[in-house]
Design an enzyme around this catalytic site. Structure first.
Site, PDB file in Angstrom:
ATOM      1  N   ASP A 337      42.968  63.229  15.994  1.00 30.32           N
ATOM      2  CA  ASP A 337      41.992  64.156  16.585  1.00 30.32           C
ATOM      3  C   ASP A 337      41.182  64.781  15.444  1.00 30.32           C
ATOM      4  O   ASP A 337      41.414  64.495  14.280  1.00 30.32           O
ATOM      5  CB  ASP A 337      42.718  65.237  17.396  1.00 30.32           C
ATOM      6  CG  ASP A 337      43.641  66.076  16.538  1.00 30.32           C
ATOM      7  OD1 ASP A 337      44.814  65.700  16.382  1.00 30.32           O
ATOM      8  OD2 ASP A 337      43.193  67.101  15.973  1.00 30.32           O
ATOM      9  N   HIS A 645      46.449  55.353  17.040  1.00 31.29           N
ATOM     10  CA  HIS A 645      45.826  56.432  17.819  1.00 31.29           C
ATOM     11  C   HIS A 645      45.009  57.262  16.833  1.00 31.29           C
ATOM     12  O   HIS A 645      45.512  58.202  16.220  1.00 31.29           O
ATOM     13  CB  HIS A 645      46.915  57.272  18.500  1.00 31.29           C
ATOM     14  CG  HIS A 645      46.355  58.396  19.312  1.00 31.29           C
ATOM     15  ND1 HIS A 645      45.927  58.245  20.599  1.00 31.29           N
ATOM     16  CD2 HIS A 645      46.116  59.686  19.005  1.00 31.29           C
ATOM     17  CE1 HIS A 645      45.458  59.389  21.057  1.00 31.29           C
ATOM     18  NE2 HIS A 645      45.566  60.288  20.098  1.00 31.29           N
ATOM     19  N   ASP A 688      52.488  49.451  19.064  1.00 31.08           N
ATOM     20  CA  ASP A 688      51.190  49.407  18.396  1.00 31.08           C
ATOM     21  C   ASP A 688      50.095  49.448  19.454  1.00 31.08           C
ATOM     22  O   ASP A 688      49.397  48.465  19.690  1.00 31.08           O
ATOM     23  CB  ASP A 688      51.099  48.142  17.535  1.00 31.08           C
ATOM     24  CG  ASP A 688      49.781  48.084  16.777  1.00 31.08           C
ATOM     25  OD1 ASP A 688      49.079  49.116  16.718  1.00 31.08           O
ATOM     26  OD2 ASP A 688      49.449  47.004  16.261  1.00 31.08           O
ATOM     27  N   GLU A 697      50.187  57.443  16.077  1.00 38.28           N
ATOM     28  CA  GLU A 697      49.104  58.264  15.555  1.00 38.28           C
ATOM     29  C   GLU A 697      49.214  58.281  14.023  1.00 38.28           C
ATOM     30  O   GLU A 697      50.151  57.712  13.448  1.00 38.28           O
ATOM     31  CB  GLU A 697      49.170  59.704  16.112  1.00 38.28           C
ATOM     32  CG  GLU A 697      47.939  60.501  15.720  1.00 38.28           C
ATOM     33  CD  GLU A 697      47.672  61.770  16.541  1.00 38.28           C
ATOM     34  OE1 GLU A 697      48.453  62.091  17.440  1.00 38.28           O
ATOM     35  OE2 GLU A 697      46.658  62.423  16.246  1.00 38.28           O
TER      36      GLU A 697
HETATM   37  O1  9MR Z   1      53.542  66.079  13.815  1.00 40.07           O
HETATM   38  C1  9MR Z   1      53.717  66.882  14.946  1.00 40.07           C
HETATM   39  C2  9MR Z   1      55.126  66.688  15.435  1.00 40.07           C
HETATM   40  O2  9MR Z   1      56.034  67.207  14.492  1.00 40.07           O
HETATM   41  C3  9MR Z   1      55.318  67.356  16.783  1.00 40.07           C
HETATM   42  O3  9MR Z   1      56.582  67.005  17.295  1.00 40.07           O
HETATM   43  C4  9MR Z   1      54.221  66.894  17.737  1.00 40.07           C
HETATM   44  C5  9MR Z   1      54.325  67.518  19.102  1.00 40.07           C
HETATM   45  O4  9MR Z   1      54.060  68.864  19.061  1.00 40.07           O
HETATM   46  O5  9MR Z   1      52.953  67.185  17.207  1.00 40.07           O
HETATM   47  C6  9MR Z   1      52.700  66.509  16.002  1.00 40.07           C
HETATM   48  O6  9MR Z   1      51.447  66.893  15.558  1.00 40.07           O
HETATM   49  C7  9MR Z   1      50.307  66.479  16.294  1.00 40.07           C
HETATM   50  C8  9MR Z   1      49.458  67.705  16.515  1.00 40.07           C
HETATM   51  O7  9MR Z   1      50.103  68.578  17.396  1.00 40.07           O
HETATM   52  C9  9MR Z   1      48.067  67.383  17.035  1.00 40.07           C
HETATM   53  N1  9MR Z   1      47.408  66.435  16.160  1.00 40.07           N
HETATM   54  C10 9MR Z   1      48.167  65.215  15.991  1.00 40.07           C
HETATM   55  C11 9MR Z   1      49.533  65.490  15.410  1.00 40.07           C
HETATM   56  C12 9MR Z   1      50.301  64.202  15.169  1.00 40.07           C
HETATM   57  O8  9MR Z   1      50.698  63.532  16.301  1.00 40.07           O
END
Ligand code: 9MR
Ligand code: ZN
Length: 777
Positions: A337, A645, A688, A697
């Site tokens: 994002d 992602h 994937d 992601e």
């Molecule tokens: O890296 C983050 C992970 O530790 C958490 O479990 C997860 C769910 O809250 O969120 C991950 O971070 C995401 C963030 O909230 C939004 N941008 C993408 C991040 C990676 O997936």
């Protein structure tokens, strides 16, 4: 070999002719629609809604459709649910769900086929972005669980978006049994011999992990150029690997040290992918992993043939709860994002600075960023880009805004196409303490090259420190009316500990030592993650020049680090792929890289080489020696993620290079993971697919520990002899032949960096002509 290669291309989503839990009936029964009221011709009987007490919604019959009007979203995604009649799904059979849907308001929902009662487990799921255009959704799935009653459920509650009242329309709902060949599955090729696909340094321990062994007892290492068998040895160490649901064997070929390109064979098993042995095997992945951050840059023009874009997110951002607007342009987009968050940024910057400190010579000034060639290693230029943005995130109070983002995530567009207003979240103490630590580090690392900048950073660190002292109990919570928030961290003791350690290291002032002592909870001295940063404090002390190694603070830092070293060492001895972790959660590739960093620090502190070997094993996992047999860094190795992602990758239809994806996550935390991985062994839960944000992601703070780990494990870098792509110590015709073959995709390069003769950061036909010219003169 040809056949094998075909199979290797199988890491794609496909219709499953080979679906394992095949339908028990030879031909699927009949096409009966299990939904009793599917077209809403005379009403909405058979359908129900559930609303949690904090939500509000109603259903109506409009123009031959069902209308669901959502007035209050509630606090969770299932706070508003629309559900069909109950249907019975039979184990081993395949089903297709189709329906038409639109909404008066653009928004996201989840559609689930979920158990009707019991644990409400999901049998199939799909995330959908709705708009006022009618879309036909189609989802095909296999019922792999026991026969059970189920329902179609649409979760229309809170998906972290702020939305006005709106109506969702649904029509033509069909759930019917179908032929199994129509079910989409994820059935990637699993190589029976797994290796680090990039390869190994000559003096490294080299152990391949085997599976699917029946009668084989030996393996061989084959020279990929001459097809000559160079080494044969026995398989050893049969081990049941329950988390990957397989039996592993091992083959040690550390004795092969000659630089070159090789593959491994073992009886009838498919040969391994070809890999390299060379001093320079990780140079290019390291450079690309740093350059990935350049490609994540926000607020400036980014130059790249494919992923370049005009400056994005340059407008002023609104400060939450005020009418103020300020300039916080710059920094890196956090992940797939386009949000920019101080807390994860701090981890990313710390990793880069520590990576540089660990191994300065390995970081070149020519990786292909705007500052390349300015005489400063690119990794420091890149970290500074983020630090300068962080400076803008500090409020006048000294406190630091937690994040900046738009109200809703945009679609899969390039960043400069997102023009929505940027919103700043309030100041948080976690962000302020992380910021303080980073600015203290910046003071130290940049002093030698730019004292004025270093002083600016230090004074920002002091202001942040003052703010923290004045607000000992300020607990941050995301304001309820602010959507699109992330990285909430209400426990700030670990960030305060890290800040105190860095301030002490930067100044030697005992006031900070007292601050360190005042933080007593052991929990606060732990972690290399965005929300737990205690080890960064420990590292600051353990690697500080002139620290009193007899002091209580030093001893505690060492104890905290070694607590984990011991856990990791035990795990490595027990897990199939010698990984330091046994449970796989969101971002497990970061957890593995972090563990490798801790192990390599243990080597630095003790000189015990077994720790360095253990650290390298974590790198081997990330680069291919893992149950999925995939190199988790895009654009590197033989098989790597194609569909991360990541908005720019999706927008351009190809994976941006040098990104470490999150990796295995057995929590199945997104609809794509639920759809494709329901029956997958925990250590293989990775798909994937661009929809799988919980496994596929990318983030800045997953790349950064990879950079740090490689910097710790790799030796110093010597400039390669220009043109010596076969790394035999001389530049000759053999190098031109190798490069030519490589350009024809008929072979590899032992030392890719040596091939970049015109120093344009890529190896291509221009380098070949230059090479020929040089050889002829
Ligand atoms: O890296 C983050 C992970 O530790 C958490 O479990 C997860 C769910 O809250 O969120 C991950 O971070 C995401 C963030 O909230 C939004 N941008 C993408 C991040 C990676 O997936
Ligand atoms: Zn941007």
């Amino acid at each position: 070999m040809k056949n094998q290669f075909m199979k290797r291309c199988g890491a794609v989503l496909c219709s499953a002719a080979m679906f394992s839990g095949a339908c028990s009936m030879p031909v699927y029964a009949e096409t009966v629609n299990l939904i009793t009221n599917s077209t809403f011709d005379s009403g909405i009987d058979g359908w129900g809604i559930y609303t949690k007490s904090d939500a509000s919604a109603s259903v109506s019959h409009e123009n031959g459709m069902l209308g669901l009007t959502v007035s209050a979203l509630g606090s969770v995604n299932y706070a508003v649910q629309l559900s069909s009649n109950s249907v019975t799904l039979s184990q081993g059979c395949c089903y297709q769900l189709t329906f038409d849907i639109s909404s008066t308001q653009e928004r996201y929902i989840d559609a689930l086929i979920q158990q009707d009662g019991g644990s409400y487990q999901a049998y199939a799921a799909q995330g959908i972005t709705l708009s006022d255009e009618v879309q036909t959704i189609s989802l095909t799935f296999a019922m792999e669980k026991e026969t059970a009653d189920a329902k179609l459920v649409l979760n229309c509650g809170n998906h972290s978006e702020v939305l006005p009242e709106h109506t969702i329309y649904i029509d033509n709902v069909v759930l019917q049994e179908v032929d199994e060949s129509q079910v989409e599955t994820y059935d990637p090729y699993e190589p029976p011999i797994t290796i680090n696909q990039l390869g190994y340094k000559p003096d490294a321990e080299k152990v391949a992990v085997f599976r699917g062994i029946t009668t084989e007892t030996e393996f061989s290492v084959v020279d990929a150029e001459t097809e000559e068998i160079l080494y044969t040895d026995v398989l050893y160490g049969e081990r049941e690997n329950t988390s990957a649901d397989e039996i592993n064997f091992y083959g040690d070929f550390s004795a092969v040290t000659e630089p070159g390109r090789y593959y491994i064979t073992c009886g009838e098993l498919d040969a391994s992918y070809t890999f390299e042995i060379s001093e320079h095997v990780y140079d290019s992945v390291l450079d690309d992993a740093v350059r990935m951050l350049y490609l994540q840059r926000c607020g400036c023009e980014v130059e790249d043939e494919i992923f370049g874009h005009a400056a994005c997110h340059t407008g002023l951002a609104s400060v939450y709860g005020t009418s103020e607007q300020i300039d916080v342009s710059g920094g890196w987009h956090d992940a797939g994002d386009y949000g920019r968050y101080v807390v994860p940024a701090a981890k990313a910057v710390a990793d880069l600075l520590l990576a540089y400190e660990a191994n300065p010579s390995i970081h070149s000034d020519s990786i292909g960023i705007s500052e390349s060639g300015n005489g400063i290693p690119d990794i420091l230029d890149e970290a500074r880009y983020e630090i300068e943005w962080m400076l803008k995130m500090q409020a006048e109070s000294g406190g630091v805004y937690h994040q900046v983002n738009s109200e809703n995530n945009p679609g899969t567009i390039m960043p400069e196409k997102e023009t929505a207003q940027q919103l700043l979240a309030p100041v948080s103490t976690a962000a302020t303490a992380d910021f303080c630590a980073i600015m203290a580090m910046a003071y130290e690392y940049y002093y030698g090259m730019d004292a004025e900048f270093a002083e600016t950073c230090f004074s920002a660190a002091e202001d942040a420190w003052e703010f923290l002292q004045a607000h000992p109990d300020l607990i941050f919570e995301d304001p309820e009316d602010l959507s699109n928030v992330g990285y909430s961290d209400s426990r700030d003791g670990d960030e305060r500990y890290w800040a105190a350690c860095q301030m002490y290291r930067a100044t030697g002032d005992t006031a900070y030592l007292n601050a360190i002592d005042s933080i007593t909870g052991t929990y606060y001295k732990d972690g290399l993650e965005w929300h737990m940063v205690g080890h960064y404090g420990n590292i600051a002390l353990l690697t500080m020049d002139g620290i009193d190694t007899e002091s209580a603070e030093y001893a505690k830092a060492k104890e905290m680090l070694f607590n984990w070293v011991n856990v990791y060492t035990e795990n490595i001895a027990e897990t199939g792929y010698e990984t330091a972790i046994t449970a796989y959660t969101w971002g497990s590739n970061m957890t593995i890289a972090n563990a490798g960093i801790v192990l390599s620090l243990a080597y630095e502190l003790t000189g015990d080489e077994s720790y360095m070997t253990a650290a390298e094993q974590q790198l081997h996992y990330l680069l291919g020696r893992n149950p999925n047999g995939i190199c988790y860094v895009t654009g590197h190795g033989t098989v790597s993620p194609q569909n991360p992602h990541h908005r720019p990758s999706i927008a351009k239809g190809q994976a941006s290079p040098g990104m470490l994806v999150g990796g295995v996550n057995s929590d199945l935390a997104d609809p794509s993971a639920q759809k494709y991985l329901a029956d997958t062994a925990p250590a293989k839960c990775y798909v994937d697919d661009e929809g799988s944000y919980s496994t596929n992601e990318i983030t800045i703070y997953w790349n950064s520990p990879l950079v740090f780990l490689i910097s710790m494990t790799e030796d110093e870098r010597e400039e390669p002899l220009k043109g010596d792509v076969n790394a035999d110590g001389t530049f000759s015709l053999a190098d031109a032949v190798m490069l030519q073959k490589w350009l024809l995709k008929a072979g590899g390069l032992t030392d890719r960096a040596a091939g970049d003769l015109n120093e344009d950061h890529s190896v291509n036909v221009f380098d070949l002509s230059l090479m020929k010219e040089m050889l002829l003169t």
